[in-house]
Motif scaffolding. Structure first.
Motif, PDB file in Angstrom:
ATOM      1  N   MET A 252     141.989  23.808   1.751  1.00  0.00           N
ATOM      2  CA  MET A 252     142.117  25.227   2.191  1.00  0.00           C
ATOM      3  C   MET A 252     142.866  25.143   3.818  1.00  0.00           C
ATOM      4  O   MET A 252     143.529  26.137   4.129  1.00  0.00           O
ATOM      5  N   TYR A 261     153.314  29.176   2.016  1.00  0.00           N
ATOM      6  CA  TYR A 261     152.462  28.912   0.863  1.00  0.00           C
ATOM      7  C   TYR A 261     152.556  30.237  -0.068  1.00  0.00           C
ATOM      8  O   TYR A 261     152.257  29.963  -1.489  1.00  0.00           O
ATOM      9  N   ARG A 266     152.086  29.041  -7.775  1.00  0.00           N
ATOM     10  CA  ARG A 266     151.514  28.032  -8.564  1.00  0.00           C
ATOM     11  C   ARG A 266     152.224  26.705  -8.294  1.00  0.00           C
ATOM     12  O   ARG A 266     151.709  25.683  -8.121  1.00  0.00           O
ATOM     13  N   PHE A 269     150.590  25.620  -5.133  1.00  0.00           N
ATOM     14  CA  PHE A 269     149.251  25.085  -5.196  1.00  0.00           C
ATOM     15  C   PHE A 269     149.272  23.729  -5.649  1.00  0.00           C
ATOM     16  O   PHE A 269     148.684  22.791  -5.400  1.00  0.00           O
ATOM     17  N   GLU A 270     150.303  23.417  -6.802  1.00  0.00           N
ATOM     18  CA  GLU A 270     150.401  22.109  -7.232  1.00  0.00           C
ATOM     19  C   GLU A 270     150.742  21.005  -6.316  1.00  0.00           C
ATOM     20  O   GLU A 270     150.132  19.909  -6.252  1.00  0.00           O
ATOM     21  N   ALA A 319     139.905  16.507 -10.006  1.00  0.00           N
ATOM     22  CA  ALA A 319     139.846  16.813 -11.409  1.00  0.00           C
ATOM     23  C   ALA A 319     140.795  17.938 -11.717  1.00  0.00           C
ATOM     24  O   ALA A 319     140.129  19.048 -11.462  1.00  0.00           O
ATOM     25  N   PRO A 320     141.896  17.710 -12.277  1.00  0.00           N
ATOM     26  CA  PRO A 320     142.723  19.189 -12.641  1.00  0.00           C
ATOM     27  C   PRO A 320     141.922  19.630 -13.902  1.00  0.00           C
ATOM     28  O   PRO A 320     141.551  18.782 -14.836  1.00  0.00           O
TER      29      PRO A 320
ATOM     30  N   LEU B  43     145.912  30.003 -15.250  1.00  0.00           N
ATOM     31  CA  LEU B  43     145.367  29.640 -14.012  1.00  0.00           C
ATOM     32  C   LEU B  43     145.482  28.121 -13.752  1.00  0.00           C
ATOM     33  O   LEU B  43     145.972  27.432 -14.202  1.00  0.00           O
ATOM     34  N   ALA B  44     145.404  27.904 -12.330  1.00  0.00           N
ATOM     35  CA  ALA B  44     145.517  26.587 -11.758  1.00  0.00           C
ATOM     36  C   ALA B  44     144.074  26.183 -10.958  1.00  0.00           C
ATOM     37  O   ALA B  44     143.752  27.130 -10.168  1.00  0.00           O
ATOM     38  N   CYS B  45     143.513  24.980 -11.165  1.00  0.00           N
ATOM     39  CA  CYS B  45     142.461  24.862 -10.384  1.00  0.00           C
ATOM     40  C   CYS B  45     142.278  23.303 -10.488  1.00  0.00           C
ATOM     41  O   CYS B  45     142.722  22.596 -11.197  1.00  0.00           O
ATOM     42  N   ARG B  46     141.487  22.873  -9.144  1.00  0.00           N
ATOM     43  CA  ARG B  46     141.382  21.567  -8.949  1.00  0.00           C
ATOM     44  C   ARG B  46     140.156  21.109  -8.595  1.00  0.00           C
ATOM     45  O   ARG B  46     139.273  22.265  -7.663  1.00  0.00           O
ATOM     46  N   GLN B  47     139.225  20.183  -8.942  1.00  0.00           N
ATOM     47  CA  GLN B  47     138.127  20.194  -8.209  1.00  0.00           C
ATOM     48  C   GLN B  47     137.765  18.689  -7.679  1.00  0.00           C
ATOM     49  O   GLN B  47     138.525  17.762  -7.977  1.00  0.00           O
ATOM     50  N   VAL B  53     138.801  24.593  -6.304  1.00  0.00           N
ATOM     51  CA  VAL B  53     139.746  25.338  -5.543  1.00  0.00           C
ATOM     52  C   VAL B  53     140.503  25.895  -6.845  1.00  0.00           C
ATOM     53  O   VAL B  53     141.141  25.345  -7.727  1.00  0.00           O
ATOM     54  N   VAL B  54     140.971  27.190  -6.915  1.00  0.00           N
ATOM     55  CA  VAL B  54     141.321  27.982  -7.807  1.00  0.00           C
ATOM     56  C   VAL B  54     142.699  29.040  -7.318  1.00  0.00           C
ATOM     57  O   VAL B  54     142.371  29.401  -6.430  1.00  0.00           O
ATOM     58  N   PHE B  55     143.546  28.850  -7.951  1.00  0.00           N
ATOM     59  CA  PHE B  55     144.585  29.498  -8.089  1.00  0.00           C
ATOM     60  C   PHE B  55     144.701  30.885  -8.738  1.00  0.00           C
ATOM     61  O   PHE B  55     144.672  30.462  -9.972  1.00  0.00           O
ATOM     62  N   THR B  62     144.580  31.777  -3.251  1.00  0.00           N
ATOM     63  CA  THR B  62     143.760  30.792  -3.649  1.00  0.00           C
ATOM     64  C   THR B  62     142.302  30.687  -3.096  1.00  0.00           C
ATOM     65  O   THR B  62     142.096  31.155  -1.891  1.00  0.00           O
ATOM     66  N   HIS B  63     141.302  30.266  -3.735  1.00  0.00           N
ATOM     67  CA  HIS B  63     139.846  30.529  -3.449  1.00  0.00           C
ATOM     68  C   HIS B  63     139.245  29.076  -3.561  1.00  0.00           C
ATOM     69  O   HIS B  63     139.489  28.216  -4.582  1.00  0.00           O
ATOM     70  N   LEU B  64     138.194  28.925  -2.430  1.00  0.00           N
ATOM     71  CA  LEU B  64     137.370  27.752  -2.757  1.00  0.00           C
ATOM     72  C   LEU B  64     135.999  28.090  -3.129  1.00  0.00           C
ATOM     73  O   LEU B  64     135.387  29.238  -2.501  1.00  0.00           O
TER      74      LEU B  64
END
Lengths: 321, 127
Positions: A252, A261, A266, A269-270, A319-320, B43-47, B53-55, B62-64
């Motif tokens: 963040m 950004y 997306r 983001f990636e 973890a995606p 959606l795109a998200c990663r942990q 974290v979510v797009f 983008t949100h945490l």
């Protein structure tokens, strides 16, 4: 051919017509100027950069021209244009070169669509790059400048570039803008540091530009995969403190310091997630350069490998979903 | 739907005597189904270390999300769910009993996800 192959007089003539195409690593910028002094400063700041023979092939066209009307006493001032459109000025003539650098930054930040751009600096050593990012005044340029004078290769300062689908930073070593006391601090590191003129009375105070080292320019095309992201915070009189932060927080903070950004959606983001996967994130508070450099060297140490290796505090686990 | 049926659906114990309006409201709310606003494939998200974290492709933001909100979000990625179901996920994650407190927590999280444009009420009573 590199820029120092030209005399200042020849450079000045070429800037008048047809223009000079400077290769900064990621960009070919066509420069034109009829302002006295710009050629001399370019010769100092970009001495090791390649110049391209074909003026027609370039990513952007920047012109610094004398103004038409007297706006500063006897000084007619200078006006900057990008791709034929006047966008800034008039400015006092003695600020022509700093204005050129600002316009170049503006072009990268606002008009480049193929990179995710961050307000940051980056250096590399032994194939591992450090990203230093934060708001203006946090000390990132000063740290970048110091590191670039002590064995680290400058990848880029002020703006760093990330290409979608590739975690390696794109090299674009340009002169580092240093302000006020930072100029003397970096001069003190040794005679190897080469600067442009010192410009007083700008909106940012006194500024000067540190020329990137010959090695940084020569190796601009080499990939630099980041392994650490540092958020520096300069505080006068403060002790040097390092705190590792979690990756999600680092993600963040990193996107907060990107200039585009939000427009990359997306894809951005990636790309930032890819950097987050392979990096560890640190807050660095410092009040003096010597201990800050020592702290950065410690931060930059690779993780021990093999048996007995310490677990990464914020290491793998991405973890995606 | 009669109050008794609603309470049974919500899995709440039916008290003796008259059903209070507060209990009725909770029963209705907890039983409301929620879903993600965006399709899962968009959606795109990663942990990382629990935090998510979510797009959001709808807003471009983008949100945490912390570990608990992230668990609720991940549950909704599997399909629509009510606050009571989500409360059970939270309770399991935190290794606590599922009670009215966890249901209230799930409702607060759903409300936050709603405000972020990430989740919305689903089902026949959805607006």
């Amino acid at each position: 051919m590199i820029l120092s192959d030209l005399s200042v007089a020849a450079l000045s003539a070429r800037l008048h017509d047809p223009g000079l195409v400077l290769n900064t690593g990621a960009f070919r910028v066509r420069l034109r100027s009829d302002v006295e002094g710009v050629a001399r400063e370019l010769a100092a700041a970009y001495a090791n950069h390649r110049i391209e023979s074909d003026p027609a092939i370039h990513h952007m066209r920047i012109e610094i021209r004398r103004g038409r009307w007297r706006g500063f006493g006897r000084d007619r001032g200078v006006v900057a244009s990008v791709n034929g459109q006047a966008i800034l000025g008039p400015f006092p003539t003695y600020l022509a070169y700093p204005m050129l650098e600002s316009i170049f930054n503006w072009c990268i930040a606002k008009s480049v669509l193929r990179f995710i751009v961050f307000h940051a600096g980056a250096v590399e050593r032994d194939g591992r790059a450090l990203i230093l990012t934060g708001p203006s005044g946090s000390g990132k340029s000063t740290l970048c400048a110091g590191l670039s004078q002590s064995g680290w290769r400058l990848i880029s300062d002020e703006l760093i570039l990330l290409r979608p689908g590739d975690p390696a930073l794109v090299g674009n070593p340009r002169p580092i803008s240093l302000k006020n006391e930072a100029i003397d601090r970096i001069r003190d590191l040794g005679p190897a540091a080469k600067f442009t003129e010192v410009y007083e009375g700008t909106i940012r105070g006194t500024i000067s530009f540190l020329c990137p080292t010959e090695e940084s320019v020569a190796r601009a095309g080499e990939p630099a995969v980041p392994s650490r992201v540092i958020f520096p915070s300069f505080r006068t009189g403060s002790a040097t403190e390092v705190k590792e932060i979690e990756k999600a927080q680092g993600f963040m903070r990193l996107i907060e310091n990107s200039v585009n950004y939000v427009t990359t959606l997306r894809t951005g983001f990636e790309a930032v997630a890819g950097v987050t996967d392979i990096c560890r994130f640190y807050e660095l508070t410092f009040g003096d350069l010597e201990t800050a450099f020592a702290a950065i060297e410690k931060i930059a140490e690779p993780e021990p490998t093999g048996a007995g290796a310490a677990p990464k505090p914020t290491g793998a686990g991405a973890a995606p979903l | 739907m009669r109050p008794r049926q609603a309470l049974e659906l919500a899995g709440l114990e039916i008290p003796a005597g008259v059903v209070s309006s507060k209990l009725w409201d909770r029963a209705i709310t907890s039983n409301k189904s929620w879903r993600l606003c965006a399709r899962g494939s968009e959606l795109a998200c990663r942990q990382w270390q629990g935090d998510l974290v979510v797009f959001n492709p709808i807003s471009g933001a983008t949100h945490l999300l912390d570990i608990v909100s992230g668990e609720v979000f991940r549950a909704l990625m599997e399909g629509p769910a009510g606050a009571r179901d989500l409360a059970r996920r939270i309770a399991k994650l935190l290794e606590v009993d599922c009670n009215e407190e966890t249901v209230a927590a799930a409702e607060r999280i759903l409300d936050n996800l709603d405000q972020l444009g990430l989740a919305e009420p689903a089902g026949p009573d959805a607006p």
